[in-house]
Design an enzyme around this catalytic site. Structure first.
Site, PDB file in Angstrom:
ATOM      1  CG  ASN A   1      10.143   4.219  -0.987  1.00 12.61           C
ATOM      2  OD1 ASN A   1       8.977   4.246  -1.370  1.00 12.61           O
ATOM      3  ND2 ASN A   1      10.606   3.242  -0.229  1.00 12.61           N
TER       4      ASN A   1
ATOM      5  NE  ARG B   1      -2.274   7.412   0.469  1.00 10.30           N
ATOM      6  CZ  ARG B   1      -1.749   8.526  -0.046  1.00 10.30           C
ATOM      7  NH1 ARG B   1      -1.987   8.819  -1.303  1.00 10.30           N
ATOM      8  NH2 ARG B   1      -1.012   9.326   0.700  1.00 10.30           N
TER       9      ARG B   1
ATOM     10  NE  ARG C   1       2.401  15.086   0.273  1.00 11.39           N
ATOM     11  CZ  ARG C   1       2.909  15.153   1.495  1.00 11.39           C
ATOM     12  NH1 ARG C   1       3.576  14.135   1.989  1.00 11.39           N
ATOM     13  NH2 ARG C   1       2.732  16.241   2.225  1.00 11.39           N
TER      14      ARG C   1
ATOM     15  CG  HIS D   1      -4.876   9.146   7.710  1.00  6.79           C
ATOM     16  ND1 HIS D   1      -4.279   8.307   8.631  1.00  6.79           N
ATOM     17  CD2 HIS D   1      -4.353   8.804   6.505  1.00  6.79           C
ATOM     18  CE1 HIS D   1      -3.437   7.498   8.024  1.00  6.79           C
ATOM     19  NE2 HIS D   1      -3.454   7.782   6.732  1.00  6.79           N
TER      20      HIS D   1
ATOM     21  CE1 TYR E   1       1.359  -0.843   0.467  1.00  2.00           C
ATOM     22  CE2 TYR E   1      -0.101   0.733   1.513  1.00  2.00           C
ATOM     23  CZ  TYR E   1       0.853   0.433   0.561  1.00  2.00           C
ATOM     24  OH  TYR E   1       1.308   1.417  -0.279  1.00  2.00           O
TER      25      TYR E   1
ATOM     26  NE  ARG F   1       5.583   0.745   6.989  1.00  2.00           N
ATOM     27  CZ  ARG F   1       5.571   1.843   6.233  1.00  2.00           C
ATOM     28  NH1 ARG F   1       6.569   2.103   5.403  1.00  2.00           N
ATOM     29  NH2 ARG F   1       4.577   2.714   6.317  1.00  2.00           N
TER      30      ARG F   1
ATOM     31  CG  HIS G   1      -0.281   0.635   6.318  1.00  2.00           C
ATOM     32  ND1 HIS G   1      -1.635   0.894   6.336  1.00  2.00           N
ATOM     33  CD2 HIS G   1       0.307   1.803   5.966  1.00  2.00           C
ATOM     34  CE1 HIS G   1      -1.848   2.150   6.000  1.00  2.00           C
ATOM     35  NE2 HIS G   1      -0.694   2.731   5.769  1.00  2.00           N
TER      36      HIS G   1
END
Length: 731
Positions: A63, A395, A425, A455, A488, A584, A612
């Protein structure tokens, strides 16, 4: 941990008064640092299994790398350009960097102490031994030298630095060794850089004295790769005297800037941009304390860095590599596995299209299996009555069964259209490969709208049935990625609702073609309408509360950053509306401020699974409304992305979301932290009369979430919870 102080050309000690509401907002970068601290606290928790704690150290380190590549690089760009703009909370770029460094130094000190004094000794006790080269037996060193000659030496390339050799390029996140060698003939000291190859494991299994090398998994004894390289450097520099080897690591700006309006081919442009990521400006140089000042200065000068970009650490560099240890086959040192539940219709072999003719379906991953999502697309690909499939991919990961099903659909003669978001990304390369594979198979592939990331998580299936064409949709909060779907928590919603199907069809047409459509029957889409619709619903709650009382909002999301939405929530609090938020990671809202936000409670869950899902609940005067979708309340989601929120109109599913999922997480008193007015977080612990509730563990062990929640199992479970006084029950 040493973090040099930065100096501003215009130093300030308080937020700038000309920034509206600056004292009521928490700095975004500091909020992220505190989120990563919560990740680190999971590694510090002695109640967790040992390798799970190691995993959280690796996640913390990974991270932090991304934070420097994206967010800190942005601050450095502003500093270099002498930008005078301030963040919404009133801090200049230099002030933000100063405060981030101060808090990071405390985090990294705790990180180093956790590794050296806690986890490393415990790993040794459990038979996972990370050895130091200088403590190895002579026969072990000989075996390692043979292994070095056979498996490592051939891929190494030492690069000299002198008047005849320019300073070598240091690639992003690469681990390097700075060698200092002396020429015995002249006595001259020389410098060379060696990149530690990232194709080799960072933790080498320690060879047995009687064999050349041990295969991974055959031994619990390991040695750091860079120590083996440094110890055998005489083979790299024959005839030279090795004085020392110092590890260092560089982090570069990896935030791609793509001028879409100037790109004739977006796919080719992004390919080139990804390749250039290794050449972004350097934002961080990491070294260990052993490196002498002259080598530090040499690196800083040749990397064109300011002293404040130097970070001296007390651990091995690149600790995201600890994930190698976390993946060891030691179930005794990991969380007990759990098996995701299959919905009844899939267990009995029923078609998902048949099940949807009875009612909508809601799944909560990973407590519910992700297989129904894969089967939905796979069944559509093979069903002769299905005419078309349209889907967004953000993704999807490698070896994607979703993409395989879409390719199969095209082979079976279906019309298949896929939006592949090339700008996701760090997934750009994967997505480029999938886009090319789909195009080669004859799939209609588009890359989204100019200037916007797509998205939204949507799949539309058009099926011919006796009554005419029927649209089936899957909408979700997470990516179409079976791997992350095990890690997730996300929601999947299946429906054949005509209005919802029509909306999704219209939105796909807007993405693939030309359209100014902004309002839909049921969908709420960004960037045209989502901000406006969220704000309108908050204002509606305020008005309902003024007229009838009982106002209540409960939102669960990943991040809350948008100042306009925060101000709306402050207005709700000031009007007396009770607001519960579970955020979160980043939260810029400051709760508990008298006269502003005393009716707002903010919690965060960081645990075994990454929270998530996005859920937005409005009590709405008793006419409950629940929205699910892909969007957080951030400027990028509201203004610069194609996002979707959608209502859950099935009453039973809505009740399950409100009381079974949302309230359960909001009442967690084991994994949850409470955000204080100071911007710091405090772990919530069960009171003397409270039953401990770990919401994630509870959901793994209790079968509340079924594909058909109106049935007796869900109702019985809710009644049982209410009788036991558990917070998941209806209120």
């Amino acid at each position: 941990m040493r973090f040099p102080k930065l100096y501003s050309l215009q130093p300030t000690t308080t937020p700038h008064s000309d920034t509206p509401d600056s004292g009521l907002l928490i700095n975004r970068e500091l909020s992220w640092v505190r989120f990563n601290l919560r990740v680190l606290e999971e590694a510090l928790d002695p109640a967790k299994p040992l390798l799970e704690r190691v995993k959280f150290l690796a996640i913390f380190a990974n991270n932090l790398d991304e934070f420097f590549m994206i967010r800190i690089s942005g601050l450095h760009q502003q500093i270099r350009s002498q930008t005078v703009s301030h963040s919404p909370d009133g801090l200049s770029p230099l002030e933000q960097l100063n405060q981030v460094n101060q808090e990071l130094s405390l985090c990294l000190n705790r990180f180093a102490e956790c590794w050296h004094r806690d986890l490393l000794p415990q790993l040794w006790e459990k038979g996972i031994r990370i050895n130091c080269y200088d403590r190895l037996q002579p026969e072990q060193r000989r075996a390692l030298r043979r292994y070095f000659q056979q498996e490592i030496f051939p891929v190494l390339t030492p690069l000299a630095f002198d008047p005849g050799h320019p300073f070598p390029h240091i690639s992003n996140l690469s681990l390097n060794l700075a060698f200092v060698v002396t020429d015995p003939a002249s006595g001259a000291e020389k410098f060379a850089r060696l990149k530690v190859p990232d194709l080799l494991p960072r933790f080498l299994p320690l060879p047995d004295a009687d064999c050349d090398a041990a295969a991974p998994g055959e031994t619990a004894d390991f040695i750091w790769l860079e120590e083996v390289i440094a110890a055998n450097a005489d083979l790299l520099f024959p005839g030279m005297q090795i004085e020392a080897a110092y590890p260092f690591r560089v982090t570069r700006d990896a935030d791609l800037t793509i001028e879409e309006d100037e790109a004739s081919d977006l796919l080719e442009t992004i390919q080139e941009s990804v390749e250039m990521r290794q050449f972004g400006s350097v934002v961080r140089l990491e070294i260990t304390r052993a490196m002498p000042e002259r080598i530090r200065s040499l690196l800083l000068e040749n990397l064109d860095l300011a002293p404040y970009q130097l970070y001296t650490v007390d651990c091995p560099l690149g600790m995201a590599a600890l994930m190698e240890l976390a993946k060891l086959d030691r179930p005794d040192l990991k969380d007990a596995p759990f098996t995701p539940r299959l919905p009844e219709f899939l267990s009995r072999g029923e078609s998902i299209f048949g099940a949807l003719q009875r009612r909508d379906i809601l799944l909560y991953h990973p407590y519910d299996s992700f297989n129904p999502v894969v089967e939905f697309i796979r069944e559509a690909a093979r069903d002769p009555q299905v005419l078309a499939i349209k889907q967004t991919l953000y993704r999807v990961g490698a070896n994607s069964p979703i993409v395989d099903a879409l390719l199969e659909a095209r082979e079976n003669g279906k019309q298949v259209a896929v939006l592949v978001e090339l700008k996701a990304r760090f997934d750009e390369e994967n997505n480029i490969l999938w886009a090319q594979a789909l195009e080669q198979a004859g799939v209609h592939v588009v890359y989204g709208l100019m200037g916007l990331k797509t998205h939204a998580k949507m799949c539309l299936v058009v099926r011919k049935e006796p009554g005419g064409l029927v649209r089936y949709v899957h909408l979700g909060t997470g990516n179409y990625n079976p791997v992350t779907a095990r890690l997730y928590t996300d929601l999947s919603y299946f429906s054949r609702d005509p209005a919802l199907g029509s909306d999704v069809s219209d939105l796909f047409n807007a993405i693939t073609g030309y359209s100014h459509k902004s309002d839909y029957q049921k969908l709420i889409a960004a960037p045209a309408a989502l901000r406006r619709q969220i704000l309108a619903r908050i204002e509606r709650e305020i008005e309902n509360h003024r007229q009838n009382g009982g106002g209540y909002l409960a939102f669960k999301m990943n991040s809350l950053v948008d100042p306009e939405c925060i101000r709306a929530l402050y207005r709700a609090s000031q009007a007396g509306v009770r607001v519960e938020l579970q955020v979160r990671s980043i939260c810029c809202l400051r709760p508990g401020v008298p006269g502003v936000s005393e009716n707002i409670r903010v919690t965060s869950i960081v645990g075994r699974l990454l929270e998530h899902a996005r859920i937005y609940y409005f009590r709405n005067g008793g006419a409950d409304e629940v929205l699910l979708g892909s969007a957080d309340l951030m400027p990028r989601n509201l203004d610069r992305r194609v996002e979707v929120l959608f209502p859950v109109t099935d009453a039973a599913l809505r009740e399950m979301l409100i009381h079974g999922i949302l309230q359960l997480h909001l009442r967690d008193n084991c994994q949850s932290r409470l955000l204080l007015p100071t911007g710091q977080y405090q772990r919530i612990a069960p009171g003397p009369d409270e039953v401990p509730l770990n919401s994630q563990q509870w959901l793994m062990e209790n079968d509340w979430f079924t594909a058909e929640p109106a049935g007796p199992r869900w109702a019985a479970a809710a009644q049982e919870a209410a009788a036991a006084g558990e917070p998941g029950a209806s209120q």
